[in-house]
Scaffold this motif. Structure first.
Motif, mmCIF file in Angstrom:
data_model
loop_
_atom_site.group_PDB
_atom_site.id
_atom_site.type_symbol
_atom_site.label_atom_id
_atom_site.label_comp_id
_atom_site.label_asym_id
_atom_site.label_seq_id
_atom_site.Cartn_x
_atom_site.Cartn_y
_atom_site.Cartn_z
ATOM 1 N N ARG A 22 -86.443 38.670 -129.667
ATOM 2 C CA ARG A 22 -85.547 39.458 -128.810
ATOM 3 C C ARG A 22 -86.297 39.978 -127.585
ATOM 4 N NH1 ARG A 22 -81.090 43.194 -131.368
ATOM 5 N NH2 ARG A 22 -80.206 41.870 -132.965
ATOM 6 N N ALA A 23 -87.511 40.485 -127.800
ATOM 7 C CA ALA A 23 -88.286 41.033 -126.683
ATOM 8 C C ALA A 23 -88.620 39.953 -125.657
ATOM 9 C CB ALA A 23 -89.565 41.692 -127.201
ATOM 10 N N PHE A 24 -88.885 38.748 -126.114
ATOM 11 C CA PHE A 24 -89.276 37.672 -125.206
ATOM 12 C C PHE A 24 -88.086 37.052 -124.484
ATOM 13 C CE2 PHE A 24 -90.275 33.243 -124.211
ATOM 14 C CZ PHE A 24 -91.392 33.417 -123.408
ATOM 15 N N TYR A 25 -86.994 36.776 -125.204
ATOM 16 C CA TYR A 25 -85.882 36.012 -124.634
ATOM 17 C C TYR A 25 -84.765 36.852 -124.012
ATOM 18 C CZ TYR A 25 -87.547 31.616 -126.684
ATOM 19 O OH TYR A 25 -88.278 30.505 -127.004
ATOM 20 N N LEU A 26 -84.610 38.105 -124.436
ATOM 21 C CA LEU A 26 -83.484 38.915 -123.975
ATOM 22 C C LEU A 26 -83.921 39.916 -122.915
ATOM 23 C CD1 LEU A 26 -81.840 39.724 -127.440
ATOM 24 C CD2 LEU A 26 -81.527 37.696 -126.005
ATOM 25 N N SER A 27 -83.075 40.126 -121.912
ATOM 26 C CA SER A 27 -83.370 41.128 -120.886
ATOM 27 C C SER A 27 -83.329 42.522 -121.515
ATOM 28 C CB SER A 27 -82.352 41.039 -119.743
ATOM 29 O OG SER A 27 -81.076 41.462 -120.192
ATOM 30 N N GLU A 28 -84.048 43.453 -120.927
ATOM 31 C CA GLU A 28 -84.066 44.832 -121.456
ATOM 32 C C GLU A 28 -82.673 45.458 -121.465
ATOM 33 O OE1 GLU A 28 -84.490 48.223 -123.217
ATOM 34 O OE2 GLU A 28 -86.060 46.701 -123.262
ATOM 35 N N PRO A 29 -81.874 45.311 -120.393
ATOM 36 C CA PRO A 29 -80.521 45.889 -120.459
ATOM 37 C C PRO A 29 -79.694 45.301 -121.613
ATOM 38 C CG PRO A 29 -81.076 45.378 -118.192
ATOM 39 C CD PRO A 29 -82.161 44.790 -119.041
ATOM 40 N N LEU A 30 -79.851 44.012 -121.892
ATOM 41 C CA LEU A 30 -79.116 43.419 -123.006
ATOM 42 C C LEU A 30 -79.628 43.957 -124.337
ATOM 43 C CD1 LEU A 30 -77.031 41.535 -124.235
ATOM 44 C CD2 LEU A 30 -78.723 39.682 -124.076
ATOM 45 N N ARG A 31 -80.921 44.125 -124.479
ATOM 46 C CA ARG A 31 -81.456 44.683 -125.725
ATOM 47 C C ARG A 31 -80.890 46.081 -125.977
ATOM 48 N NH1 ARG A 31 -86.454 42.506 -123.729
ATOM 49 N NH2 ARG A 31 -87.349 44.581 -123.570
ATOM 50 N N ASP B 12 -87.662 37.569 -141.715
ATOM 51 C CA ASP B 12 -88.836 37.938 -140.925
ATOM 52 C C ASP B 12 -88.413 38.813 -139.741
ATOM 53 O OD1 ASP B 12 -91.195 38.097 -139.500
ATOM 54 O OD2 ASP B 12 -91.647 35.957 -139.631
ATOM 55 N N GLY B 13 -88.162 40.093 -140.028
ATOM 56 C CA GLY B 13 -87.739 41.040 -138.998
ATOM 57 C C GLY B 13 -88.698 41.169 -137.828
ATOM 58 N N PRO B 14 -90.023 41.246 -138.067
ATOM 59 C CA PRO B 14 -90.948 41.359 -136.937
ATOM 60 C C PRO B 14 -90.855 40.167 -135.966
ATOM 61 C CG PRO B 14 -92.042 42.036 -138.945
ATOM 62 C CD PRO B 14 -90.713 41.456 -139.348
ATOM 63 N N THR B 15 -90.695 38.959 -136.500
ATOM 64 C CA THR B 15 -90.560 37.794 -135.618
ATOM 65 C C THR B 15 -89.236 37.852 -134.864
ATOM 66 O OG1 THR B 15 -91.986 36.410 -136.979
ATOM 67 C CG2 THR B 15 -90.454 35.264 -135.534
ATOM 68 N N ALA B 16 -88.156 38.239 -135.532
ATOM 69 C CA ALA B 16 -86.857 38.374 -134.860
ATOM 70 C C ALA B 16 -86.957 39.392 -133.721
ATOM 71 C CB ALA B 16 -85.779 38.775 -135.862
ATOM 72 N N GLY C 59 -81.999 29.030 -132.074
ATOM 73 C CA GLY C 59 -82.614 28.300 -133.178
ATOM 74 C C GLY C 59 -83.718 29.100 -133.844
ATOM 75 N N SER C 60 -84.612 29.665 -133.043
ATOM 76 C CA SER C 60 -85.738 30.439 -133.589
ATOM 77 C C SER C 60 -85.276 31.745 -134.224
ATOM 78 C CB SER C 60 -86.752 30.736 -132.480
ATOM 79 O OG SER C 60 -87.268 29.535 -131.972
ATOM 80 N N TYR C 61 -84.332 32.417 -133.575
ATOM 81 C CA TYR C 61 -83.848 33.700 -134.073
ATOM 82 C C TYR C 61 -83.162 33.527 -135.426
ATOM 83 C CZ TYR C 61 -81.655 38.284 -134.206
ATOM 84 O OH TYR C 61 -81.258 39.542 -134.581
ATOM 85 N N ILE C 62 -82.297 32.533 -135.535
ATOM 86 C CA ILE C 62 -81.606 32.289 -136.804
ATOM 87 C C ILE C 62 -82.624 31.952 -137.888
ATOM 88 C CG2 ILE C 62 -80.037 30.699 -137.998
ATOM 89 C CD1 ILE C 62 -78.357 30.738 -135.347
ATOM 90 N N ASP C 63 -83.639 31.165 -137.567
ATOM 91 C CA ASP C 63 -84.687 30.855 -138.552
ATOM 92 C C ASP C 63 -85.382 32.129 -139.025
ATOM 93 O OD1 ASP C 63 -84.130 28.157 -138.283
ATOM 94 O OD2 ASP C 63 -85.927 27.703 -137.096
ATOM 95 N N ALA C 64 -85.739 32.998 -138.093
ATOM 96 C CA ALA C 64 -86.448 34.231 -138.457
ATOM 97 C C ALA C 64 -85.577 35.141 -139.319
ATOM 98 C CB ALA C 64 -86.911 34.967 -137.196
#
Length: 165
Positions: free
Chosen positions: A88-97, A80-84, A70-75
């Motif tokens: 990603r940094a908060f919700y996604l694991s580093e290997p997934l990123r 708003d690239g910086p928020t997106a 929900g938040s990512y699609i809104d950003a």
């Protein structure tokens, strides 16, 4: 039969019809997307729809998946690239990123959405938990078309660890 009893019968018939009309107006027949699939009877007063609500828990991996999408699609929709990136940094694991960066370079599209544009609507549906993962299907609506993305999160860290078509 007296004139008085004939009036009573007519009155009861009208009352039964009124009760039937009110009962039909108050009994919804909703589909999975919330639509009724039919028009309300013209004589019936429209029933008030329940107010939309969203709930969740910061402890639940499934809620984290829904919150992220929900938040990512809104950003992304707002440009708003910086928020997106922060999401990603908060919700996604580093290997997934890291996996998403490779996927995006190869496919020239957003790896989270698996597309070059932003969906008009989204829905997250739980697919359950097991084998150390919480699963969800994210349905993305693009006008008249939909796509699905299959997402897994780690219940211990609540981080999203997998996004697949």
């Amino acid at each position: 039969m007296s004139k008085h009893s004939a009036k009573r019968t007519t009155s009861l018939t009208l009352t039964a019809a009124a009760v039937l009309t009110l009962t039909l107006a108050l009994v919804p027949s909703a589909s999975a997307d919330g639509s009724t699939g039919q028009q309300a009877p013209a004589a019936a007063a429209p029933a008030a729809a329940p107010a939309p609500s969203v709930s969740g828990s910061p402890e639940a991996a499934f809620t984290r998946i829904a919150d992220f999408y929900g938040s990512y699609i809104d950003a992304v929709y707002d440009g708003d690239g910086p928020t997106a990136d922060r999401l990603r940094a908060f919700y996604l694991s580093e290997p997934l990123r890291a996996e998403l960066r490779e996927w995006e370079e190869k496919n020239h599209a957003d790896g989270v959405l698996r597309a070059q544009n932003v969906p008009l609507r989204w829905k997250v549906t739980s697919t359950g938990s097991g084998t150390g993962r919480t699963g969800a299907t994210v349905t993305l609506t693009w006008g008249s078309d939909t796509t699905e993305v299959h997402v897994q999160a780690d219940p211990a860290t609540r981080k999203i660890v997998s996004i697949r078509d």
